[in-house]
Design a protein around this motif. Sequence first.
Motif, PDB file in Angstrom:
ATOM      1  N   SER A   1      66.613 -29.961 -34.969  1.00  0.00           N
ATOM      2  CA  SER A   1      65.971 -28.653 -35.036  1.00  0.00           C
ATOM      3  C   SER A   1      66.773 -27.541 -34.383  1.00  0.00           C
ATOM      4  CB  SER A   1      64.582 -28.718 -34.380  1.00  0.00           C
ATOM      5  OG  SER A   1      64.698 -29.016 -32.996  1.00  0.00           O
ATOM      6  N   ASP A   2      67.513 -27.863 -33.306  1.00  0.00           N
ATOM      7  CA  ASP A   2      68.124 -26.820 -32.489  1.00  0.00           C
ATOM      8  C   ASP A   2      69.643 -26.740 -32.541  1.00  0.00           C
ATOM      9  OD1 ASP A   2      65.532 -26.348 -31.692  1.00  0.00           O
ATOM     10  OD2 ASP A   2      65.715 -27.468 -29.815  1.00  0.00           O
ATOM     11  N   PHE A   3      70.301 -27.792 -32.996  1.00  0.00           N
ATOM     12  CA  PHE A   3      71.764 -27.819 -32.937  1.00  0.00           C
ATOM     13  C   PHE A   3      72.412 -28.008 -34.307  1.00  0.00           C
ATOM     14  CE2 PHE A   3      70.304 -28.899 -28.720  1.00  0.00           C
ATOM     15  CZ  PHE A   3      71.168 -28.207 -27.887  1.00  0.00           C
ATOM     16  N   GLU A   4      72.055 -29.078 -34.991  1.00  0.00           N
ATOM     17  CA  GLU A   4      72.712 -29.412 -36.262  1.00  0.00           C
ATOM     18  C   GLU A   4      72.694 -28.274 -37.275  1.00  0.00           C
ATOM     19  OE1 GLU A   4      72.972 -30.664 -40.380  1.00  0.00           O
ATOM     20  OE2 GLU A   4      71.139 -30.049 -39.345  1.00  0.00           O
ATOM     21  N   PRO A   5      71.581 -27.535 -37.446  1.00  0.00           N
ATOM     22  CA  PRO A   5      71.586 -26.460 -38.454  1.00  0.00           C
ATOM     23  C   PRO A   5      72.632 -25.380 -38.175  1.00  0.00           C
ATOM     24  CG  PRO A   5      69.343 -27.005 -37.793  1.00  0.00           C
ATOM     25  CD  PRO A   5      70.245 -27.706 -36.824  1.00  0.00           C
ATOM     26  N   PHE A   6      72.860 -25.051 -36.901  1.00  0.00           N
ATOM     27  CA  PHE A   6      73.829 -24.009 -36.560  1.00  0.00           C
ATOM     28  C   PHE A   6      75.261 -24.523 -36.681  1.00  0.00           C
ATOM     29  CE2 PHE A   6      69.891 -22.935 -34.379  1.00  0.00           C
ATOM     30  CZ  PHE A   6      69.703 -21.624 -34.811  1.00  0.00           C
ATOM     31  N   PHE A   7      75.490 -25.754 -36.237  1.00  0.00           N
ATOM     32  CA  PHE A   7      76.820 -26.335 -36.392  1.00  0.00           C
ATOM     33  C   PHE A   7      77.161 -26.505 -37.870  1.00  0.00           C
ATOM     34  CE2 PHE A   7      76.383 -28.627 -32.047  1.00  0.00           C
ATOM     35  CZ  PHE A   7      76.729 -27.457 -31.393  1.00  0.00           C
ATOM     36  N   ASP A   8      76.150 -26.816 -38.674  1.00  0.00           N
ATOM     37  CA  ASP A   8      76.368 -26.991 -40.105  1.00  0.00           C
ATOM     38  C   ASP A   8      76.851 -25.700 -40.752  1.00  0.00           C
ATOM     39  OD1 ASP A   8      76.069 -28.842 -42.429  1.00  0.00           O
ATOM     40  OD2 ASP A   8      74.657 -27.318 -43.102  1.00  0.00           O
ATOM     41  N   LEU A   9      76.319 -24.567 -40.304  1.00  0.00           N
ATOM     42  CA  LEU A   9      76.762 -23.271 -40.830  1.00  0.00           C
ATOM     43  C   LEU A   9      78.243 -23.043 -40.560  1.00  0.00           C
ATOM     44  CD1 LEU A   9      73.773 -20.965 -39.796  1.00  0.00           C
ATOM     45  CD2 LEU A   9      74.346 -21.731 -42.107  1.00  0.00           C
ATOM     46  N   LEU A  10      78.698 -23.480 -39.391  1.00  0.00           N
ATOM     47  CA  LEU A  10      80.113 -23.332 -39.046  1.00  0.00           C
ATOM     48  C   LEU A  10      80.986 -24.251 -39.883  1.00  0.00           C
ATOM     49  CD1 LEU A  10      79.785 -23.344 -35.140  1.00  0.00           C
ATOM     50  CD2 LEU A  10      79.950 -21.338 -36.624  1.00  0.00           C
ATOM     51  N   ILE A  11      80.593 -25.501 -39.950  1.00  0.00           N
ATOM     52  CA  ILE A  11      81.408 -26.515 -40.629  1.00  0.00           C
ATOM     53  C   ILE A  11      81.582 -26.198 -42.108  1.00  0.00           C
ATOM     54  CG2 ILE A  11      81.406 -28.957 -41.335  1.00  0.00           C
ATOM     55  CD1 ILE A  11      80.039 -29.497 -38.575  1.00  0.00           C
ATOM     56  N   LYS A  12      80.545 -25.681 -42.726  1.00  0.00           N
ATOM     57  CA  LYS A  12      80.612 -25.394 -44.168  1.00  0.00           C
ATOM     58  C   LYS A  12      81.579 -24.263 -44.503  1.00  0.00           C
ATOM     59  CE  LYS A  12      76.183 -27.279 -45.662  1.00  0.00           C
ATOM     60  NZ  LYS A  12      74.805 -26.996 -46.126  1.00  0.00           N
ATOM     61  N   LYS A  13      82.048 -23.545 -43.502  1.00  0.00           N
ATOM     62  CA  LYS A  13      83.020 -22.479 -43.732  1.00  0.00           C
ATOM     63  C   LYS A  13      84.439 -23.015 -43.890  1.00  0.00           C
ATOM     64  CE  LYS A  13      80.109 -19.064 -43.574  1.00  0.00           C
ATOM     65  NZ  LYS A  13      79.830 -18.251 -44.776  1.00  0.00           N
ATOM     66  N   SER A  14      84.620 -24.298 -43.626  1.00  0.00           N
ATOM     67  CA  SER A  14      85.935 -24.918 -43.786  1.00  0.00           C
ATOM     68  C   SER A  14      86.020 -25.616 -45.137  1.00  0.00           C
ATOM     69  CB  SER A  14      86.191 -25.939 -42.669  1.00  0.00           C
ATOM     70  OG  SER A  14      87.341 -26.716 -42.941  1.00  0.00           O
ATOM     71  N   GLU A  15      87.169 -25.522 -45.776  1.00  0.00           N
ATOM     72  CA  GLU A  15      87.374 -26.226 -47.049  1.00  0.00           C
ATOM     73  C   GLU A  15      87.367 -27.736 -46.848  1.00  0.00           C
ATOM     74  OE1 GLU A  15      91.423 -26.180 -48.699  1.00  0.00           O
ATOM     75  OE2 GLU A  15      92.000 -24.991 -46.926  1.00  0.00           O
ATOM     76  N   PHE A  16      87.465 -28.168 -45.595  1.00  0.00           N
ATOM     77  CA  PHE A  16      87.493 -29.598 -45.277  1.00  0.00           C
ATOM     78  C   PHE A  16      86.153 -30.080 -44.725  1.00  0.00           C
ATOM     79  CE2 PHE A  16      91.899 -28.156 -44.870  1.00  0.00           C
ATOM     80  CZ  PHE A  16      92.560 -29.077 -45.669  1.00  0.00           C
ATOM     81  N   SER A  17      85.085 -29.368 -45.012  1.00  0.00           N
ATOM     82  CA  SER A  17      83.780 -29.719 -44.432  1.00  0.00           C
ATOM     83  C   SER A  17      83.373 -31.162 -44.738  1.00  0.00           C
ATOM     84  CB  SER A  17      82.701 -28.757 -44.922  1.00  0.00           C
ATOM     85  OG  SER A  17      82.599 -28.789 -46.340  1.00  0.00           O
ATOM     86  N   LYS A  18      83.721 -31.633 -45.936  1.00  0.00           N
ATOM     87  CA  LYS A  18      83.355 -33.002 -46.310  1.00  0.00           C
ATOM     88  C   LYS A  18      84.220 -34.040 -45.615  1.00  0.00           C
ATOM     89  CE  LYS A  18      81.420 -31.772 -50.818  1.00  0.00           C
ATOM     90  NZ  LYS A  18      81.493 -31.986 -52.297  1.00  0.00           N
ATOM     91  N   ASP A  19      85.261 -33.595 -44.948  1.00  0.00           N
ATOM     92  CA  ASP A  19      86.157 -34.506 -44.227  1.00  0.00           C
ATOM     93  C   ASP A  19      85.909 -34.472 -42.717  1.00  0.00           C
ATOM     94  OD1 ASP A  19      87.740 -35.433 -46.497  1.00  0.00           O
ATOM     95  OD2 ASP A  19      88.467 -33.367 -46.591  1.00  0.00           O
ATOM     96  N   THR A  20      84.719 -34.058 -42.327  1.00  0.00           N
ATOM     97  CA  THR A  20      84.357 -34.012 -40.914  1.00  0.00           C
ATOM     98  C   THR A  20      84.114 -35.422 -40.385  1.00  0.00           C
ATOM     99  OG1 THR A  20      83.377 -31.814 -41.085  1.00  0.00           O
ATOM    100  CG2 THR A  20      82.592 -33.208 -39.289  1.00  0.00           C
ATOM    101  N   ALA A  21      84.595 -35.673 -39.174  1.00  0.00           N
ATOM    102  CA  ALA A  21      84.397 -36.976 -38.547  1.00  0.00           C
ATOM    103  C   ALA A  21      83.873 -36.781 -37.125  1.00  0.00           C
ATOM    104  CB  ALA A  21      85.698 -37.767 -38.523  1.00  0.00           C
ATOM    105  N   ILE A  22      83.129 -37.774 -36.659  1.00  0.00           N
ATOM    106  CA  ILE A  22      82.481 -37.717 -35.348  1.00  0.00           C
ATOM    107  C   ILE A  22      82.830 -38.966 -34.552  1.00  0.00           C
ATOM    108  CG2 ILE A  22      80.232 -37.719 -34.168  1.00  0.00           C
ATOM    109  CD1 ILE A  22      79.091 -36.292 -36.654  1.00  0.00           C
ATOM    110  N   ARG A  23      82.998 -38.761 -33.256  1.00  0.00           N
ATOM    111  CA  ARG A  23      83.109 -39.873 -32.310  1.00  0.00           C
ATOM    112  C   ARG A  23      82.035 -39.691 -31.240  1.00  0.00           C
ATOM    113  NH1 ARG A  23      89.652 -39.595 -31.430  1.00  0.00           N
ATOM    114  NH2 ARG A  23      90.292 -41.038 -33.085  1.00  0.00           N
TER     115      ARG A  23
END
Length: 253
Positions: free
Chosen positions: A53-75
């Motif tokens: 509710s508080d974090f993922e939606p805002f981070f998602d807005l940032l990530i989608k601005k990159s042409e590599f959004s689908k290549d995001t990885a998490i540790r």
Amino acid sequence: MKLIKELGNKFSNLYDSLTNADSSWENRTYDFYLIFGQKDEGKSPWITTNWKSDFEPFFDLLIKKSEFSKDTAIRVTKYKPEKRISKKNNQEFVYHSEIKLGRLKWDNKSHDKWTVPNNTENYFQDFQLWTPIWTITEKRQSPPDIYITFSNETDFENNRKTEFGYFIVIAIAKSLNLDSKPILRELSERINSKATILKTRRWGKPESIGNWTFVNWIQDTFSNGIYKGQSLHLVDFEKLEFEPIWEVIYRQK
């Protein structure tokens, strides 16, 4: 003469390639944010409901601005408590064993896997996100478009004195031409961060300005040692000097 000229051009191109790679890694500039989270453990970003509710939606807005959004990885690093018996004195003690999460992506399946339902079942240590994934950055010879990390500032037993509960680092490449301030200001208002601050910084350039020192790359930014050479938790938070080095995007109300 023609052969010498061709060889000269090849060496020149090689030099330019190496120089640009070095420059790309070290000198790529970012909007560099630090977010200091509230101490209320129930508001932590790694708790599933808070994340969604508080974090993922805002981070998602940032990530989608990159042409590599689908290549995001998490540790993510987190631990589960296990009761064990000491071989030395036959006494019971609690051992925290790391939970193996496997490969994590930017999707709901992975988010459900690494987040925790509450702050008592497991101990969450840290989260790190790269857009694009580190293997692609190596091939491109360029650091990520977007880098996000956050850490739990309490220890396993919650005995450490803390001035803030979690510490978020966000780096957004200037080349994306993304006006990230409104997004992260809204995020900060939603979580009522103790403070959210911004400055420009290069990915791989150490710098020291005023009371603030960064000795390594952006990915090596932690709460310890960056302010007057000591942990930020050893300084009264209200006495931290942000301006004029930092732009204060938000301050808790």
